[in-house]
Scaffold this active site. Sequence first.
Site, PDB file in Angstrom:
ATOM      1  CB  SER A  15     -14.063  12.243  40.822  1.00 44.77           C
ATOM      2  OG  SER A  15     -13.718  10.938  41.273  1.00 44.77           O
ATOM      3  CG  LEU A  17     -20.305   6.494  38.164  1.00 42.99           C
ATOM      4  CD1 LEU A  17     -20.568   5.005  38.401  1.00 42.99           C
ATOM      5  CD2 LEU A  17     -21.004   6.961  36.904  1.00 42.99           C
ATOM      6  CG  ASP A  36     -13.528  10.446  47.201  1.00 36.00           C
ATOM      7  OD1 ASP A  36     -12.391   9.929  47.152  1.00 36.00           O
ATOM      8  OD2 ASP A  36     -14.306  10.463  46.228  1.00 36.00           O
ATOM      9  CB  SER A 145     -19.340  -3.296  37.513  1.00 37.77           C
ATOM     10  OG  SER A 145     -18.808  -3.412  36.202  1.00 37.77           O
ATOM     11  CE1 TYR A 158     -14.835  -2.629  39.473  1.00 36.59           C
ATOM     12  CE2 TYR A 158     -15.406  -3.651  37.379  1.00 36.59           C
ATOM     13  CZ  TYR A 158     -15.573  -2.637  38.302  1.00 36.59           C
ATOM     14  OH  TYR A 158     -16.481  -1.632  38.049  1.00 36.59           O
ATOM     15  CE  LYS A 162     -17.602  -2.244  41.689  1.00 36.17           C
ATOM     16  NZ  LYS A 162     -18.134  -1.163  42.556  1.00 36.17           N
ATOM     17  CG  PHE A 191     -21.291   5.046  33.053  1.00 42.98           C
ATOM     18  CD1 PHE A 191     -22.135   6.097  33.352  1.00 42.98           C
ATOM     19  CD2 PHE A 191     -21.853   3.837  32.681  1.00 42.98           C
ATOM     20  CE1 PHE A 191     -23.509   5.959  33.289  1.00 42.98           C
ATOM     21  CE2 PHE A 191     -23.229   3.672  32.610  1.00 42.98           C
ATOM     22  CZ  PHE A 191     -24.064   4.745  32.915  1.00 42.98           C
TER      23      PHE A 191
END
Length: 252
Positions: A15, A17, A36, A145, A158, A162, A191
Amino acid sequence: MQIQDNVFIITGGASGLGAATARMITEAGGKVVLADVQVEAGEALAAELKGTFVKCDVTSEADGQAVVAAALALGTLRGLVNCAGVAPAVKTVGKDGPHPLEVFQRTVNINLVGTFNMARLAADAMGKTEAVDSGERGIIINTASVAAFDGQIGQAAYASSKAAVAGMTLPMARDLARSGVRVMTIAPGIFETPMLMGMPEEVRGALGNMVPFPQRLGRPAEYAHLARAIIENTMLNGETIRLDGAIRMQPK
């Protein structure tokens, strides 16, 4: 580096990107292995794209090896695009007490350790292939990100995971230079991912309005477009590219 007739692994490929990148690869004549944990969506997309789906927890060495084996069975493995990741929102200390340690550890394990796990296994396989005329054997594209640089309230886990992905880009590129394997990282802004598309329309609109230009959410196809440019431009190596419409995230 050519996409046509070569094999590319896409983690998180069921799913968002990852799916957009898989579509781009197949449209350019390449072959894809979708890795995945989303079995139903992954199998459906793999069937549509005439690719291969492998259920994969990116933190598992055995799962990663199975994905690489599936790719080698299709032909010459030339690329890995790491899109698998999680994005919890938890404050360091909130109303219910301190940030649960297991949430932080899981985020780092999937986003950072999982990215490294898949990269090391794919790089080992690509390094054993015959080089193209330029001496190149493969390309690894990781996903960070803008939170790596502009982490917001509730993004300690997060953002740090990243930031670490961005931080390992250059040393990994240097490690793999003698193998002819390049390493690049894309740091997307806001996004249209499945998580965001599940939000109310007014919330999505407000998020899009935060972007200086174009004043909207990024589209997965735009991530895939950049991934293609990276794959095909041999001089792109060891760098993180922000793909964010010039946004700089506010604290909240």
